[in-house]
Write a protein that holds these residues in place. Structure first.
Motif, PDB file in Angstrom:
ATOM      1  N   ALA A  50       1.694   7.433   3.554  1.00 44.97           N
ATOM      2  CA  ALA A  50       3.110   7.644   3.218  1.00 44.97           C
ATOM      3  C   ALA A  50       3.581   8.929   3.886  1.00 44.97           C
ATOM      4  O   ALA A  50       2.787   9.842   4.126  1.00 44.97           O
ATOM      5  N   THR A  98       4.916   2.723   8.256  1.00 43.43           N
ATOM      6  CA  THR A  98       4.477   3.619   7.171  1.00 43.43           C
ATOM      7  C   THR A  98       5.706   3.987   6.324  1.00 43.43           C
ATOM      8  O   THR A  98       6.736   4.367   6.885  1.00 43.43           O
ATOM      9  N   ALA A 196       4.757   8.564  -3.709  1.00 41.35           N
ATOM     10  CA  ALA A 196       3.886   8.237  -2.576  1.00 41.35           C
ATOM     11  C   ALA A 196       2.522   7.769  -3.083  1.00 41.35           C
ATOM     12  O   ALA A 196       1.937   6.823  -2.555  1.00 41.35           O
ATOM     13  N   SER A 204      -1.493  -1.231   2.489  1.00 46.65           N
ATOM     14  CA  SER A 204      -0.620  -0.677   3.534  1.00 46.65           C
ATOM     15  C   SER A 204      -0.177  -1.762   4.514  1.00 46.65           C
ATOM     16  O   SER A 204       0.923  -1.725   5.052  1.00 46.65           O
TER      17      SER A 204
END
Length: 259
Positions: A50, A98, A196, A204
């Motif tokens: 993050a 991201t 985060a 992810s």
């Protein structure tokens, strides 16, 4: 390494801080270039799950663009400025795989609000003030502001904010849906890190697919549902999917490899 920004990486979070306090962190050409480089490095770094972007000091996130740099530009130079900026930074951030959280710690005006809006979502300190004052200078927002603000707050509110060149405070921004949370200056970064942390517990690979799918809804001529179907299907071929479903069936916490 950088003249106008600071970066740090810890526990899976890369923090990018715009650091021109004497200019209220205004975005000049060099800062935009450095931000592009820092976001790119963070996005390519497998250890970064993050990204938090914020401004240094307690007064400003980014108080706008550096007007002295383009006050004497011609029509074609102005067009190129907007095109290059959008490509290098604003669209680049919006489409990163991201997750990017903007921690708005004071003034976010003009290019500063445009940068915050390019992030995947925003949180603000209670002293934050946001606005797009460009029409008071005889120009319009050129870094995506006329497109992203209506997407976030609705057409009528965006028109009012742009046409009056006025500022709204953090609570109004939350009421408008421009920011997700408002907190004190001291709690701003801890909250960003907490959010985060929640993100980082998940896959992810799936998050990158979700970002792509959500963004597709706002692209002209793109069928967002089709993108979602494709991205959903792609997930089935990932190690994260195997781990996530196996962990669920085995009633344990998933340990995602991020592949």
């Amino acid at each position: 390494m950088y003249n106008n920004i600071l970066t740090s990486q810890e526990d899976g979070i890369t923090k990018i801080t715009i650091n021109r306090p004497s200019k209220l962190n205004a975005l000049n050409k060099e800062t935009i270039q450095e931000l592009h480089a820092a976001f790119r490095v963070a996005d390519l770094d497998a250890a970064t799950k993050a990204i938090i972007v914020t401004g240094s000091g307690e007064k400003a996130f980014v108080a706008g663009a550096d007007i002295s740099e383009f006050a004497d530009f011609s029509v074609s130079e102005g067009g190129k400025l907007a095109e290059k900026g959008q490509e290098l930074l604003f669209d680049f951030v919006a489409n990163l795989s991201t997750p990017v959280i903007a921690a708005v710690n004071g003034f976010a005006l003009g290019g500063g609000l445009e940068l915050a809006m390019a992030a995947h979502f925003r949180i603000a300190s209670d002293n934050a003030k946001m606005g797009l004052p460009e029409v008071s200078l005889g120009v319009i927002p050129g870094y995506g502001g006329t497109q992203r603000l209506p997407q976030l707050v609705g057409k009528g509110r965006a028109m009012e904010m742009i046409m009056t060149a006025g500022m709204i405070d953090a609570n109004q921004a939350m009421q408008y849906g421009l920011v997700n949370h408002v907190t004190t200056q001291e709690e701003l970064l801890p909250l960003a890190e907490k959010l985060a942390g929640k993100i980082m517990r998940n896959s992810s690979v799936a998050i990158a697919a979700a970002i792509k799918s959500v963004n597709a809804a706002f692209e002209d001529g793109v069928n967002g549902f089709k993108v979602e179907i494709e991205q959903f299907g792609n997930c089935f071929g990932t190690e994260d999917f195997k781990e996530g479903t196996t962990a669920f069936l085995e009633k344990r916490k998933a340990d995602f490899p991020g592949k």
